[in-house]
Design a protein around this motif. Structure first.
Motif, PDB file in Angstrom:
ATOM      1  N   PHE A 147       0.835  -1.191   0.000  1.00 24.97           N
ATOM      2  CA  PHE A 147       0.000   0.000   0.000  1.00 24.97           C
ATOM      3  C   PHE A 147       0.874   1.247   0.000  1.00 24.97           C
ATOM      4  N   ALA A 148       1.865   1.278   0.872  1.00 32.73           N
ATOM      5  CA  ALA A 148       2.748   2.454   0.967  1.00 32.73           C
ATOM      6  C   ALA A 148       3.495   2.678  -0.341  1.00 32.73           C
ATOM      7  N   LYS A 149       3.918   1.588  -0.961  1.00 32.41           N
ATOM      8  CA  LYS A 149       4.657   1.701  -2.233  1.00 32.41           C
ATOM      9  C   LYS A 149       3.756   2.276  -3.316  1.00 32.41           C
ATOM     10  N   LEU A 150       2.518   1.799  -3.348  1.00 31.34           N
ATOM     11  CA  LEU A 150       1.584   2.284  -4.376  1.00 31.34           C
ATOM     12  C   LEU A 150       1.179   3.736  -4.120  1.00 31.34           C
ATOM     13  N   VAL A 151       1.059   4.122  -2.850  1.00 29.36           N
ATOM     14  CA  VAL A 151       0.756   5.527  -2.530  1.00 29.36           C
ATOM     15  C   VAL A 151       1.880   6.418  -3.039  1.00 29.36           C
ATOM     16  N   ALA A 152       3.121   5.975  -2.801  1.00 27.79           N
ATOM     17  CA  ALA A 152       4.271   6.773  -3.245  1.00 27.79           C
ATOM     18  C   ALA A 152       4.268   6.906  -4.768  1.00 27.79           C
ATOM     19  N   GLU A 153       3.846   5.843  -5.432  1.00 26.17           N
ATOM     20  CA  GLU A 153       3.813   5.848  -6.897  1.00 26.17           C
ATOM     21  C   GLU A 153       2.763   6.821  -7.420  1.00 26.17           C
ATOM     22  N   ILE A 154       1.581   6.776  -6.791  1.00 19.65           N
ATOM     23  CA  ILE A 154       0.501   7.679  -7.227  1.00 19.65           C
ATOM     24  C   ILE A 154       0.875   9.116  -6.896  1.00 19.65           C
ATOM     25  N   ARG A 155       1.586   9.292  -5.803  1.00 21.67           N
ATOM     26  CA  ARG A 155       1.937  10.643  -5.368  1.00 21.67           C
ATOM     27  C   ARG A 155       3.027  11.274  -6.232  1.00 21.67           C
ATOM     28  N   ARG A 156       3.721  10.424  -6.962  1.00 18.32           N
ATOM     29  CA  ARG A 156       4.784  10.929  -7.821  1.00 18.32           C
ATOM     30  C   ARG A 156       4.180  11.863  -8.839  1.00 18.32           C
ATOM     31  N   ASP A 157       4.864  12.922  -9.137  1.00 19.31           N
ATOM     32  CA  ASP A 157       4.408  13.881 -10.154  1.00 19.31           C
ATOM     33  C   ASP A 157       3.206  14.692  -9.712  1.00 19.31           C
ATOM     34  N   SER A 158       2.927  14.765  -8.428  1.00 19.63           N
ATOM     35  CA  SER A 158       1.770  15.557  -7.994  1.00 19.63           C
ATOM     36  C   SER A 158       2.159  16.754  -7.144  1.00 19.63           C
ATOM     37  N   SER A 159       3.447  16.991  -6.994  1.00 21.85           N
ATOM     38  CA  SER A 159       3.878  18.077  -6.100  1.00 21.85           C
ATOM     39  C   SER A 159       3.831  19.422  -6.824  1.00 21.85           C
ATOM     40  N   ALA A 160       4.035  20.477  -6.053  1.00 23.99           N
ATOM     41  CA  ALA A 160       4.053  21.828  -6.628  1.00 23.99           C
ATOM     42  C   ALA A 160       5.146  21.944  -7.695  1.00 23.99           C
ATOM     43  N   TYR A 161       6.275  21.292  -7.441  1.00 24.24           N
ATOM     44  CA  TYR A 161       7.401  21.396  -8.373  1.00 24.24           C
ATOM     45  C   TYR A 161       7.103  20.651  -9.668  1.00 24.24           C
ATOM     46  N   ASP A 162       6.376  19.540  -9.552  1.00 25.19           N
ATOM     47  CA  ASP A 162       5.969  18.815 -10.761  1.00 25.19           C
ATOM     48  C   ASP A 162       5.001  19.660 -11.569  1.00 25.19           C
ATOM     49  N   LEU A 163       4.128  20.357 -10.875  1.00 26.95           N
ATOM     50  CA  LEU A 163       3.167  21.237 -11.553  1.00 26.95           C
ATOM     51  C   LEU A 163       3.903  22.350 -12.291  1.00 26.95           C
ATOM     52  N   ALA A 164       4.875  22.938 -11.617  1.00 26.46           N
ATOM     53  CA  ALA A 164       5.631  24.030 -12.244  1.00 26.46           C
ATOM     54  C   ALA A 164       6.484  23.496 -13.390  1.00 26.46           C
ATOM     55  N   GLY A 165       6.947  22.260 -13.235  1.00 27.88           N
ATOM     56  CA  GLY A 165       7.808  21.670 -14.257  1.00 27.88           C
ATOM     57  C   GLY A 165       7.135  21.510 -15.606  1.00 27.88           C
TER      58      GLY A 165
END
Lengths: 276, 73
Positions: free
Chosen positions: A214-232
């Protein structure tokens, strides 16, 4: 009260609202932003305090304050210039927007656009409250009306994603070019839904069944969702320290006065019905 | 003395009781905290007054609109 309310509005549709003097000490409250918004994602806070920290001291005039509290709507001033604040309030229903909030937001957008008032959207919402009751109350139609009204606003629109902005609510609160400037606090988290719920929906895995996976999959889904990813991907123009919000908005308001028509809109919502 | 119903605005589980019967509360002061959507969401008093009834316990499931407490003005 009447004179105070009128002071936020222009004399006619062809001019911007009058600019007021900035009360002394108005810049000081922004420094307290980190005390207002908790670091923990599971904790709520009152977005009205965020709005007060961003705006000139004493300038906030809440509208429909006791109705649909999940959506906070207020006229205020930043550096003397009138703005319309539309914010999701995590203190009520965790910031999830319900049909009444959609109605409140839509009519507020029409008001701001009609009176040439730039709009500031403060976003921290897990999305829209749907379900059986929502269907009965025409939630899908109201959600789309809300988004369409925002798209038809031609006054300057600035959106700040503070923490969560999930799903359709991301669009309704200024995402995907539904605002002129999108800013993100470094704590912003943009995705289709809460990652912890998303793992269950997408992979059918629950935390209690397999915590490690579960933790691994959460980290995977969370990838690319940060403010920096948005700005990128240029979906956000800047990543901010929350304490910089007022300064940034003040500057953007000044920049958008350089539009050919300043911040006077084209009033595409002139015939918009505010009920559905 | 008039009483006001305190209703949950959201479906979830009662995570923590912040007040006990007899406590005084301010308007919009927290009475209990509901866990929903992975968040701790306070249920707030609609008015200032005294808590006269708590209708749920920690761990209970609550539905949207369910009465969870009563406050006397």
């Amino acid at each position: 009260m009447l004179f105070r309310s009128l002071s936020y509005l222009p004399s006619h549709a062809g001019e911007v609202p009058p600019r007021a003097a900035v009360p002394e000490g108005s810049d000081a409250a922004a420094a307290s932003m980190l005390d207002i918004v908790p670091e923990s994602r599971s904790k709520v806070y009152d977005v009205r305090k965020v709005a007060a920290a961003i705006c000139d001291t004493g300038s906030l005039l809440p509208l429909k304050d006791r109705f649909a509290k999940t959506a906070y709507t207020a006229l205020g001033r930043i550096d003397g210039r009138v703005v319309g604040i539309l914010a999701s309030n995590p203190l009520f229903k965790a910031g999830a927007l319900d049909p009444d909030s959609c109605d409140k937001a839509t009519s507020f957008l029409v008001l701001c656009d009609s009176f040439n008032i730039p709009i500031v959207l403060l976003v921290d919402t897990p999305g829209f409250l749907i379900g059986v009751e929502g269907e009965r109350r025409k939630a899908p139609g109201k959600v789309i009306n809300f988004m369409t009204a925002l798209q038809m606003c031609t006054v300057p629109k600035f959106s700040i994603v503070m923490r969560k902005s999930y799903g359709q609510a991301y669009l309704n609160m200024g995402g995907t070019r539904n605002s002129d400037e999108m800013l993100a606090w470094y704590s912003a988290d943009v995705g289709f839904m809460d990652p912890n719920v998303g793992v269950n929906v997408v992979h059918g895995v629950r935390h209690e069944d397999d915590p490690e996976r579960f933790a691994k999959l959460v980290a995977e889904i969370r990838r690319d969702s940060s403010a920096y990813d948005l700005a990128g991907i240029f979906a956000a123009q800047a990543v901010l320290d929350p304490r910089e919000s007022r300064t940034w908005l003040s500057r953007l308001l000044e920049v958008h006065q350089r539009r050919p028509q300043k911040s006077i809109g084209r009033h595409l919502l002139g015939n918009w019905p505010t009920t559905f | 003395m008039a009483t006001e119903s305190v209703n949950s605005e959201i479906t979830g589980k009662v995570w923590k009781l912040v007040c006990a019967v007899g406590d005084t509360v301010e308007e919009e002061g927290p009475i209990l905290i509901i866990e929903s959507m992975k968040m701790e969401i306070p249920v707030l008093a609609p008015c200032a007054g005294r808590v006269v009834k708590l209708l749920v316990a920690e761990g209970d499931d609550v539905a949207e609109g369910q009465e969870v407490a009563v406050v006397e003005r």
